[in-house]
Motif scaffolding. Structure first.
Motif, mmCIF file in Angstrom:
data_model
loop_
_atom_site.group_PDB
_atom_site.id
_atom_site.type_symbol
_atom_site.label_atom_id
_atom_site.label_comp_id
_atom_site.label_asym_id
_atom_site.label_seq_id
_atom_site.Cartn_x
_atom_site.Cartn_y
_atom_site.Cartn_z
ATOM 1 N N GLU A 1 0.833 -1.180 -0.114
ATOM 2 C CA GLU A 1 0.025 0.053 -0.043
ATOM 3 C C GLU A 1 0.938 1.156 -0.022
ATOM 4 O O GLU A 1 0.546 2.146 -0.665
ATOM 5 N N VAL A 2 1.966 1.234 0.539
ATOM 6 C CA VAL A 2 2.822 2.506 0.873
ATOM 7 C C VAL A 2 3.523 2.636 -0.492
ATOM 8 O O VAL A 2 3.515 3.804 -0.955
ATOM 9 N N LEU A 3 3.871 1.310 -1.191
ATOM 10 C CA LEU A 3 4.468 1.694 -2.565
ATOM 11 C C LEU A 3 3.561 1.857 -3.515
ATOM 12 O O LEU A 3 3.967 2.868 -4.240
ATOM 13 N N GLY A 4 2.309 1.534 -3.401
ATOM 14 C CA GLY A 4 1.292 1.914 -4.437
ATOM 15 C C GLY A 4 0.890 3.513 -4.220
ATOM 16 O O GLY A 4 0.870 4.303 -5.465
ATOM 17 N N LEU A 5 1.154 4.054 -3.125
ATOM 18 C CA LEU A 5 0.649 5.372 -2.601
ATOM 19 C C LEU A 5 1.679 6.148 -3.401
ATOM 20 O O LEU A 5 1.727 7.299 -4.084
ATOM 21 N N ILE A 6 3.056 6.030 -2.947
ATOM 22 C CA ILE A 6 4.182 6.679 -3.177
ATOM 23 C C ILE A 6 4.491 6.740 -4.706
ATOM 24 O O ILE A 6 4.811 7.729 -5.476
ATOM 25 N N HIS A 7 4.170 5.481 -5.392
ATOM 26 C CA HIS A 7 4.324 5.523 -6.789
ATOM 27 C C HIS A 7 3.434 6.392 -7.656
ATOM 28 O O HIS A 7 3.563 7.049 -8.567
ATOM 29 N N VAL A 8 2.130 6.482 -7.268
ATOM 30 C CA VAL A 8 1.039 6.943 -8.194
ATOM 31 C C VAL A 8 1.184 8.510 -7.731
ATOM 32 O O VAL A 8 0.733 9.477 -8.634
ATOM 33 N N ILE A 9 1.612 9.012 -6.647
ATOM 34 C CA ILE A 9 2.006 10.422 -6.381
ATOM 35 C C ILE A 9 3.001 10.984 -7.164
ATOM 36 O O ILE A 9 3.362 11.870 -7.797
ATOM 37 N N TRP A 10 4.231 10.133 -7.212
ATOM 38 C CA TRP A 10 5.468 10.346 -7.878
ATOM 39 C C TRP A 10 5.293 10.534 -9.315
ATOM 40 O O TRP A 10 6.037 11.543 -9.877
ATOM 41 N N ARG A 11 4.564 9.587 -10.080
ATOM 42 C CA ARG A 11 4.158 9.877 -11.543
ATOM 43 C C ARG A 11 3.523 11.296 -11.820
ATOM 44 O O ARG A 11 3.604 11.512 -12.967
ATOM 45 N N ARG A 12 2.803 11.705 -10.718
ATOM 46 C CA ARG A 12 2.257 13.138 -11.013
ATOM 47 C C ARG A 12 2.880 14.265 -10.132
ATOM 48 O O ARG A 12 2.239 15.186 -9.796
ATOM 49 N N ARG B 1 7.128 12.305 11.090
ATOM 50 C CA ARG B 1 6.895 13.170 10.140
ATOM 51 C C ARG B 1 6.736 12.370 9.003
ATOM 52 O O ARG B 1 6.074 12.782 8.000
ATOM 53 N N LEU B 2 7.281 11.140 8.888
ATOM 54 C CA LEU B 2 6.736 10.108 7.629
ATOM 55 C C LEU B 2 5.516 9.944 7.883
ATOM 56 O O LEU B 2 4.882 9.871 6.666
ATOM 57 N N ASP B 3 4.769 9.596 8.932
ATOM 58 C CA ASP B 3 3.563 9.438 8.977
ATOM 59 C C ASP B 3 2.707 10.656 8.481
ATOM 60 O O ASP B 3 1.651 10.469 7.709
ATOM 61 N N ARG B 4 3.028 11.853 8.865
ATOM 62 C CA ARG B 4 2.295 12.952 8.446
ATOM 63 C C ARG B 4 2.410 13.242 6.818
ATOM 64 O O ARG B 4 1.438 13.608 6.137
ATOM 65 N N PHE B 5 3.612 12.748 6.268
ATOM 66 C CA PHE B 5 3.805 12.832 4.801
ATOM 67 C C PHE B 5 2.978 11.940 3.995
ATOM 68 O O PHE B 5 2.291 12.318 3.335
ATOM 69 N N LEU B 6 2.903 10.565 4.617
ATOM 70 C CA LEU B 6 2.029 9.568 4.083
ATOM 71 C C LEU B 6 0.607 9.967 4.218
ATOM 72 O O LEU B 6 -0.422 9.774 3.227
ATOM 73 N N GLU B 7 0.038 10.790 5.408
ATOM 74 C CA GLU B 7 -1.503 11.176 5.407
ATOM 75 C C GLU B 7 -1.545 12.176 4.614
ATOM 76 O O GLU B 7 -2.573 12.130 3.753
ATOM 77 N N VAL B 8 -0.590 13.248 3.951
ATOM 78 C CA VAL B 8 -0.818 13.931 3.143
ATOM 79 C C VAL B 8 -1.052 13.262 1.643
ATOM 80 O O VAL B 8 -1.792 13.819 0.854
ATOM 81 N N LEU B 9 0.150 12.436 1.421
ATOM 82 C CA LEU B 9 -0.162 11.914 0.200
ATOM 83 C C LEU B 9 -1.453 11.113 -0.043
ATOM 84 O O LEU B 9 -2.107 11.014 -1.102
ATOM 85 N N ARG B 10 -1.931 10.307 1.193
ATOM 86 C CA ARG B 10 -3.307 9.664 1.032
ATOM 87 C C ARG B 10 -4.405 10.556 0.695
ATOM 88 O O ARG B 10 -5.239 10.018 -0.104
ATOM 89 N N GLY B 11 -4.231 11.828 1.375
ATOM 90 C CA GLY B 11 -5.524 12.764 1.334
ATOM 91 C C GLY B 11 -5.575 13.040 -0.296
ATOM 92 O O GLY B 11 -6.784 13.140 -0.907
ATOM 93 N N VAL B 12 -4.150 13.388 -0.976
ATOM 94 C CA VAL B 12 -4.317 13.755 -2.251
ATOM 95 C C VAL B 12 -4.766 12.800 -3.244
ATOM 96 O O VAL B 12 -5.449 12.937 -3.936
ATOM 97 N N ALA B 13 -4.347 11.463 -2.891
ATOM 98 C CA ALA B 13 -4.870 10.233 -3.688
ATOM 99 C C ALA B 13 -6.234 9.989 -3.561
ATOM 100 O O ALA B 13 -7.009 9.655 -4.491
ATOM 101 N N GLU B 14 -6.766 10.117 -2.320
ATOM 102 C CA GLU B 14 -8.376 9.810 -2.275
ATOM 103 C C GLU B 14 -9.028 10.970 -3.027
ATOM 104 O O GLU B 14 -10.028 10.761 -3.702
ATOM 105 N N ARG B 15 -8.474 12.436 -2.862
ATOM 106 C CA ARG B 15 -9.054 13.454 -3.471
ATOM 107 C C ARG B 15 -9.406 13.270 -5.131
ATOM 108 O O ARG B 15 -10.229 13.565 -5.735
ATOM 109 N N LEU B 16 -8.117 12.671 -5.610
ATOM 110 C CA LEU B 16 -7.970 12.499 -7.239
ATOM 111 C C LEU B 16 -8.976 11.166 -7.588
ATOM 112 O O LEU B 16 -8.903 10.870 -8.845
ATOM 113 N N GLY B 17 -9.051 10.327 -6.480
ATOM 114 C CA GLY B 17 -9.901 8.953 -6.839
ATOM 115 C C GLY B 17 -8.499 7.978 -7.340
ATOM 116 O O GLY B 17 -8.947 6.948 -8.085
#
Length: 321
Positions: free
Chosen positions: A11-22, A58-74
């Motif tokens: 799940e972490v890899l999936g999250l960082i992967h889809v965000i990094w591509r954008r 801080r890593l937790d906060r970073f991942l929370e921000v990324l998850r929020g972005v990913a959820e907002r964009l579907g």
């Protein structure tokens, strides 16, 4: 419990992967959410860069921000499925907060939001811990002389014999000659490419990768080649990969270069010297040649001269001890 411990590795890899591509589209929002100005500040905020370890909360906060972005964009529903397809291709996904990420690259200083360490590296055939030994970059022209090819091979071999990791671009000429030398010396090679799929390599470089018995890995910040990019955009990706070569290495050695305004070796020197990486260049024997003119130009930029291979190896030993 922090988000980094709640999410599975996939799940972490999936999250960082889809965000990094954008990332270019999304980074400003991430910066504002965390309170940083650029990617370098973000890395320093999430990581204890000197110790090469994430700061838990801080890593937790970073991942929370990324998850929020990913959820907002579907993107959340597709993130895991997408990264599973990547892993099935034989590609390893290495975020900057994983132990497998090169610590030396993490410390690469930029001061801008134009050139910065990638948040993710994609790797194939990476059978070595890149943080287990210092890395040295060997670079130079594709259109090399017989002297340059021999020097690169011998230098790659000597570096390997000293238990150092070779980083190169796996281009024709100097790059592949150094890789062959490192393999001959029993060492390992990290080839940095502008993308992994399709893996476009010169014939000799492809043969080296396929026949190296796992001693040559290929890494990139981009998984796929852009589908409809111009020649200029593709050239820019080649330029950007030079910062990864310089960033991963303790020292950059230029074996032989040509006097050309768009020289990749010149880019390499600039991306190294301007950010505190030492550059060594071998003195060329052909005075008056295009190689000699390039040698003089690089010395004027701040490269340190090595009169011969023995001196180059001595300098490397000093800078990697």
């Amino acid at each position: 419990m922090g988000l980094a411990r709640v999410l599975s590795d996939t799940e972490v890899l999936g999250l960082i992967h889809v965000i990094w591509r954008r990332w270019r589209e999304l980074r400003s929002y991430v910066y504002r959410s965390i309170g940083v100005r650029n990617t370098e500040e973000l890395l320093a905020w999430v990581m204890d860069v000197d110790r090469c370890r994430p700061i838990g909360e801080r890593l937790d906060r970073f991942l929370e921000v990324l998850r929020g972005v990913a959820e907002r964009l579907g993107l959340m529903d597709s993130a895991v499925a997408e990264v599973k397809r990547v892993l099935a291709m034989g590609v390893e996904v290495i975020p900057f907060f994983f132990e497998r990420y090169p610590c030396e690259l993490l410390r690469y200083r930029t001061g801008t939001d134009f050139i910065y360490p990638p948040l993710v590296l994609y790797a194939m055939r990476l059978h070595i811990d890149v943080n287990s030994r210092p890395a040295v970059a060997i670079v130079g022209t594709r259109r090399c002389s017989a002297w340059g090819r021999t020097a690169a091979f011998e230098l790659g071999k000597r570096i390997a014999e000293r238990n150092l990791l070779l980083v190169t671009g796996l281009a024709e000429g100097i790059d592949v000659s150094a890789a062959l030398g490192a393999i001959e010396g029993g060492g390992y090679v990290i080839g940095v490419r502008p993308w992994l799929a399709p893996l476009t390599l010169p014939h000799e470089s492809r043969r080296v990768v396929e026949e190296s018995s796992g001693r040559v890995a290929v890494v990139s910040e981009n998984l796929f080649k852009p589908g409809s990019s111009s020649r200029r955009a593709i050239s820019y990706l080649y330029y950007l990969r030079n910062r990864i070569i310089a960033g991963m290495s303790r020292v950059v050695i230029v074996v032989e270069a040509r006097d050309h305004p768009h020289s990749g070796s010149m880019h390499q020197i600039e991306l190294a010297l301007k950010r505190g990486k030492p550059v060594v260049i071998l003195e060329h024997p052909e005075q008056g040649s295009t190689y000699w003119r390039a040698f003089e130009k690089y010395v004027s930029k701040g490269a340190r001269v090595a009169r011969d291979l023995d001196e180059a190896v001595k300098v490397v030993e000093e800078l990697t001890s």
